[in-house]
Structure formats: structure tokens, C-alpha cells
Design a protein around this motif. Structure first.
Motif, PDB file in Angstrom:
ATOM      1  N   GLY A 105       0.764  -1.313   0.138  1.00  0.00           N
ATOM      2  CA  GLY A 105      -0.038   0.022   0.083  1.00  0.00           C
ATOM      3  C   GLY A 105       0.865   1.435  -0.049  1.00  0.00           C
ATOM      4  N   SER A 106       1.771   1.254   0.818  1.00  0.00           N
ATOM      5  CA  SER A 106       2.674   2.417   1.073  1.00  0.00           C
ATOM      6  C   SER A 106       3.380   2.471  -0.398  1.00  0.00           C
ATOM      7  CB  SER A 106       3.992   2.222   2.050  1.00  0.00           C
ATOM      8  OG  SER A 106       3.536   2.049   3.084  1.00  0.00           O
ATOM      9  N   TYR A 138      -4.318   7.528   7.477  1.00  0.00           N
ATOM     10  CA  TYR A 138      -2.846   6.695   7.492  1.00  0.00           C
ATOM     11  C   TYR A 138      -2.810   6.317   5.677  1.00  0.00           C
ATOM     12  CZ  TYR A 138       0.653   3.364   7.805  1.00  0.00           C
ATOM     13  OH  TYR A 138       1.939   2.694   7.733  1.00  0.00           O
ATOM     14  N   ASP A 247      -7.558   6.763  -1.225  1.00  0.00           N
ATOM     15  CA  ASP A 247      -6.678   5.595  -0.631  1.00  0.00           C
ATOM     16  C   ASP A 247      -7.591   4.309  -0.246  1.00  0.00           C
ATOM     17  OD1 ASP A 247      -5.179   3.737   0.874  1.00  0.00           O
ATOM     18  OD2 ASP A 247      -4.095   5.310   1.881  1.00  0.00           O
ATOM     19  N   LYS A 276      -4.398  -4.154   0.303  1.00  0.00           N
ATOM     20  CA  LYS A 276      -4.598  -5.375   1.310  1.00  0.00           C
ATOM     21  C   LYS A 276      -5.473  -6.394   0.082  1.00  0.00           C
ATOM     22  CE  LYS A 276      -4.030  -2.145   5.041  1.00  0.00           C
ATOM     23  NZ  LYS A 276      -2.997  -2.827   5.791  1.00  0.00           N
TER      24      LYS A 276
HETATM   25  C1  LIG Z   1      -5.481   3.486   4.139  1.00  0.00           C
HETATM   26  C2  LIG Z   1      -3.940   2.685   4.129  1.00  0.00           C
HETATM   27  N1  LIG Z   1      -2.974   3.258   3.075  1.00  0.00           N
HETATM   28  C3  LIG Z   1      -1.881   2.708   3.158  1.00  0.00           C
HETATM   29  C4  LIG Z   1      -1.467   1.862   3.891  1.00  0.00           C
HETATM   30  C5  LIG Z   1       0.100   1.207   3.654  1.00  0.00           C
HETATM   31  O1  LIG Z   1      -0.125   0.082   3.314  1.00  0.00           O
HETATM   32  P1  LIG Z   1       1.172  -1.241   3.454  1.00  0.00           P
HETATM   33  O2  LIG Z   1       1.280  -1.274   4.875  1.00  0.00           O
HETATM   34  O3  LIG Z   1       0.987  -2.214   2.575  1.00  0.00           O
HETATM   35  O4  LIG Z   1       2.459  -0.214   3.195  1.00  0.00           O
HETATM   36  C6  LIG Z   1      -2.184   1.037   4.760  1.00  0.00           C
HETATM   37  C7  LIG Z   1      -1.971   0.109   5.773  1.00  0.00           C
HETATM   38  O5  LIG Z   1      -2.306  -0.264   6.901  1.00  0.00           O
HETATM   39  C8  LIG Z   1      -3.636   1.724   4.926  1.00  0.00           C
HETATM   40  O6  LIG Z   1      -4.410   0.880   5.733  1.00  0.00           O
END
Ligand SMILES: Cc1ncc(COP(=O)(O)O)c(C=O)c1O
Length: 451
Positions: A105-106, A138, A247, A276
Motif C-alpha cells: 500500500g505504501s 494513514y 486511498d 490489502k
Molecule cells: C489506508 C492505508 N493506506 C496505506 C497503507 C500502507 O500499506 P502497506 O502497509 O501495505 O504499505 C495502509 C496500511 O495499513 C492503509 O491502511
């Protein structure tokens, strides 16, 4: 008792606490070291949408491994990535026409931010270098994504490293932020005014994007937007010529009962981040879905996105995600999410709606949270030092239920909530077991802090 945390060479989340080991998984269950089945009531962090050990996904991974595990996108494309993009973008939902796959996600968020910036370079609006996001959100833990996010607790240690290109407005968090003299409409209007004022403060032609989670995930605890909020947001972005980045890493890919959470808001994003539920945890995969008009600007301009990762569009990750998405479609799991989601909502309200320390119960589909309060009337939180949310996690685990706890709900320090995000395959009786065990765990934890 040996100090297992001290003996492990793996840097765990805490050096003082060794988490229990999971040794297996099947369906909605994880298997503990003692052989005990534990209901995965949150799919980790709302990841395991198909539960564990799904034969169709396992087979797809094995098939892809037997063909080719890895190719570099600078040299080759691959069938799995092409087919996954086709599957996700069939019918061009909301005008989204292209996909770009990464490993988390990041990474998806980083790609979204850079794509937005380059889009404005492509169309000759190079002054647009500011991003507005929301407090208590987040967007990931890499430095760009962390700077975009408004999670005060996670940002604090790295504040000096975070870009000043980001500013933050209030989230849509009616439980605590709607004033007593406001109805939903007036509250939404106030939030829209605040966002408009931030665009004005930054100046005309400066903002490249507004970023938000349609249903705020772990940081606030499954907070859905009020009706009309995102339509106001979309209007403001359009009037100012800024992109809307949604997001959906946590709330997307069916989690709220529609494939995309934005479908329930009557708007669509310019760039959407997914992760996810895309691969359901079978492989690390995230991605962005991109509007045709953004792609058209690149086509007219430089013709290429100045970005890239070694593992982007990874064949095995894409094959796993494709299989996950095919199961969701073939087994009509979105309808199931809506039906079992209603049961989850009803059962949570039945078991905890009158609990003197449960202040709010909220969510959508199979994405729900309870927010704890020391005093329901004043909404005062429990003292953070009690770590009530982790006590509930531990009490739930003892009762054979894994859930996702979080503190700092209100401001990064105060407040506790618990996220419940069962796999889409959960049955009605699984839902009943989850809510019963959760209710008992809340009672156990409250008793432990009262003593
Ligand atoms: C809304 C949201 N964006 C981005 C992320 C980041 O994803 P990752 O942990 O796979 O890098 C998360 C992770 O919890 C998230 O909940």
C-alpha cells in the motif's frame, strides 16, 4: 520461562514482547503453536479477504511459479499482470483505465503522489506541488506516504524528515467532531468550507491533489463518510483543478460491500490506491488505478511515468491477486459481504450497543470498529497508559479470536478502538462467534483495568 523476545534475532514490533506464533491457517482460522484454531476476525489488518489456504489461490501461485517467477518490467511484460489489469478495469469503472502494480500500500501511495505531480508537469502546471490530506488518516509508512498521512503517533518520531508539501484538514468524524448544534448536513458544509479555505490559503494553481481514505481505516477505526461529503470534496477539487486521490488500501476491493468504497459516494477518483484485499495476503501486492484523462495527458506529453520498482507487476503476486479477484467474482462474495456485514452490524449493536464503555460502533460491509470510552456521556477516553485496546486484543486471543487493536484514535495519543474485518467467506455463525468472543473480551479487559 525463557525470555523469547530477547532470544529472537527477528526485530519484532516490540523488543519486550514476542507475539504468539501462527503455524498454519485454513478458511477463517489461523492455527496457533499449540494447534488451537483462532478465528481471524480482522484478516490481519483487513487483508485476508478469502481467509487462509484457499486452494484456487494456492494453485494459481504454483502454476505461475512453474511458468516464470520473475521478469523485469523494463524488459518484459507478463500474462498475469496484463490479465489482472484487464480484470480490474473491465468496463472502466469510474473512468479508470490503467493499473500500475507494486508490492504494498505504501508503494502504491508513493506512486499515486508521484503520478499526480508528473501529471501536472505533463500539462504545464509545474507550480502545483502541494497536497492536502486529512488529520488522523494513514497512507503508509514510507516517507512520502507518511508525510501524506495524518497519523500523529506514527509521524511524531520522523517529523523532521517529512516533506512540507503536505497539509492536513479535519477528517469527517461525526462521533467526536460534529457539534451538538449541527446536523449532518451542516457538519459536512463546515468540513467543505475548511477544505475550501485550505485551497485558498495555499493559493490558486498550487494544490495538485487531495488525498483521503473513503472509509478511514486503522487510524480512526472504520469511519465511513457522511452522505454528501465526498461529492463536496470532488466539487472542490474540480473547481481548483486538483486531482482526487482515494486511498482504498484498507477499505477497498470489496471490503465495504462494493468493489470500490467510492461507488457508494456517487463520485470517482482520478487515482485510486489499492492493496490489502487485492491479493488477500497470498502475495505482497498493491497498486494504483488511474483515470483515462490522466493517462491521456501522459500520452500527449512525455509518454512515460518517471518511476519504477524492481518488483513492480510481479508475476507471482499478480497471479495470486488475479485468482483472489476471480474467486470474489465467481463466488459472488460482494453480495455475501453485504449480507454478513448487516449481520455483523446487528450483532455488534446487540452485544455492545448498550455497553457502558463502548461509545461508538461504526463501519460498512465487513469493516467495523468499536470505539471505547471511559464515560459514554462525556466521551472521555480511557487513560492511554492502560493500553485498553491491547488488553482487548490479548483477551480476545485467549478466547480464540484475533482482532486489530489501535490506540490514539482521537489525536494520536488518546482513545482506543478495535477493528473487526472478517474474511468475506465468513458464515453467519462465524459472525456470531466473532461478536460473542469480542464482547466477552471487552468485558475481560474492562475488568482488568478496573482492578
Ligand atoms: C489506508 C492505508 N493506506 C496505506 C497503507 C500502507 O500499506 P502497506 O502497509 O501495505 O504499505 C495502509 C496500511 O495499513 C492503509 O491502511
Amino acid at each position: 520461562m525463557p525470555d523469547l523476545a530477547a532470544m529472537s534475532r527477528l526485530l519484532h514490533r516490540s523488543l519486550h514482547h514476542m507475539p504468539p506464533k501462527a503455524t498454519g491457517g485454513h478458511g477463517i482460522y489461523l492455527v496457533g503453536e499449540d494447534g488451537r484454531d483462532i478465528i481471524d476476525g480482522s484478516g490481519g489488518a483487513a487483508v485476508a479477504c478469502l481467509g487462509h489456504n484457499h486452494p484456487a489461490v494456492n494453485e494459481a501461485i504454483a502454476r505461475q511459479l512453474a511458468r516464470v517467477a520473475y521478469v523485469h518490467t523494463g524488459l518484459f511484460t507478463n500474462d498475469a499482470a496484463e490479465a489482472l489489469a484487464d480484470a480490474l478495469l473491465e468496463g472502466e469503472p469510474g473512468g479508470l483505465t490503467h493499473a500500475y502494480f507494486v508490492s504494498s500500500g505504501s508503494e502504491g501511495m508513493e506512486a499515486a503522489l508521484k503520478l499526480a505531480r508528473q501529471y501536472f508537469l505533463e500539462i504545464g502546471e509545474s507550480r502545483r506541488d502541494r497536497v492536502i490530506a486529512r488529520r488522523q488518516s494513514y497512507h503508509g509508512n514510507t516517507l512520502g506516504a507518511l508525510a501524506a498521512g495524518g497519523n500523529a503517533m506514527r509521524r511524531a518520531p520522523y517529523q523532521q524528515l517529512l516533506s512540507g508539501a503536505f497539509s492536513h484538514v479535519s477528517p469527517c468524524y461525526a462521533y467526536r467532531d460534529r457539534r451538538d448544534d449541527e446536523d449532518d448536513e451542516a457538519y459536512v458544509a463546515r468540513l467543505a468550507e475548511e477544505l475550501e479555505a485550505e485551497f485558498q490559503r495555499l493559493g490558486p494553481g498550487r494544490v495538485m491533489a487531495f488525498c483521503a481514505e473513503p472509509v478511514v481505516g486503522a487510524t480512526l477505526g472504520c469511519v465511513p463518510p457522511l452522505a454528501g461529503y465526498f461529492r463536496r470534496v470532488r466539487d472542490i477539487c474540480d473547481r481548483h483543478g486538483a486531482l482526487l486521490i482515494l486511498d482504498e488500501v484498507m477499505c477497498g476491493m470489496g471490503r465495504t460491500g462494493t468493489m470500490h468504497a467510492w461507488e457508494q459516494e456517487g463520485i470517482a477518483p482520478d487515482i485510486q490506491v489499492v492493496a490489502k484485499g487485492l491479493g488477500g495476503g497470498y502475495q505482497p501486492i498493491g497498486g494504483i488505478l488511474i483515470a483515462g484523462r490522466v493517462i491521456a495527458a501522459f500520452r500527449r506529453g512525455s509518454g512515460s511515468f518517471m518511476h519504477g520498482h524492481t518488483y513492480q507487476a510481479h508475476p507471482v503476486a499478480c497471479a495470486a491477486a488475479l485468482a483472489v479477484q476471480q474467486v470474489i467474482r465467481d463466488d459472488d462474495l460482494l453480495a455475501k459481504v453485504r449480507a454478513t456485514g448487516e449481520r455483523l452490524a446487528d450483532r455488534l449493536v446487540e452485544r455492545l450497543g448498550n455497553h457502558r464503555h463502548v461509545g461508538d460502533i461504526r463501519g460498512r460491509g465487513l469493516f467495523w470498529a468499536i470505539e471505547l470510552a471511559a464515560d459514554r456521556t462525556s466521551k472521555a477516553p480511557f487513560p492511554p497508559a492502560l493500553a485498553l485496546n491491547t488488553r482487548i486484543r490479548d483477551a480476545a486471543l485467549e478466547r480464540g479470536l484475533a482482532i486489530y487493536p489501535m490506540g490514539g484514535t482521537i489525536d494520536g495519543t488518546h482513545g482506543d478502538h478495535i477493528v473487526i474485518a472478517p474474511p468475506y467467506i465468513a458464515t453467519a455463525s462465524d459472525i456470531d462467534a466473532i461478536t460473542e468472543r469480542l464482547g466477552d473480551a471487552v468485558d475481560d479487559a474492562i475488568r482488568s483495568v478496573a482492578n
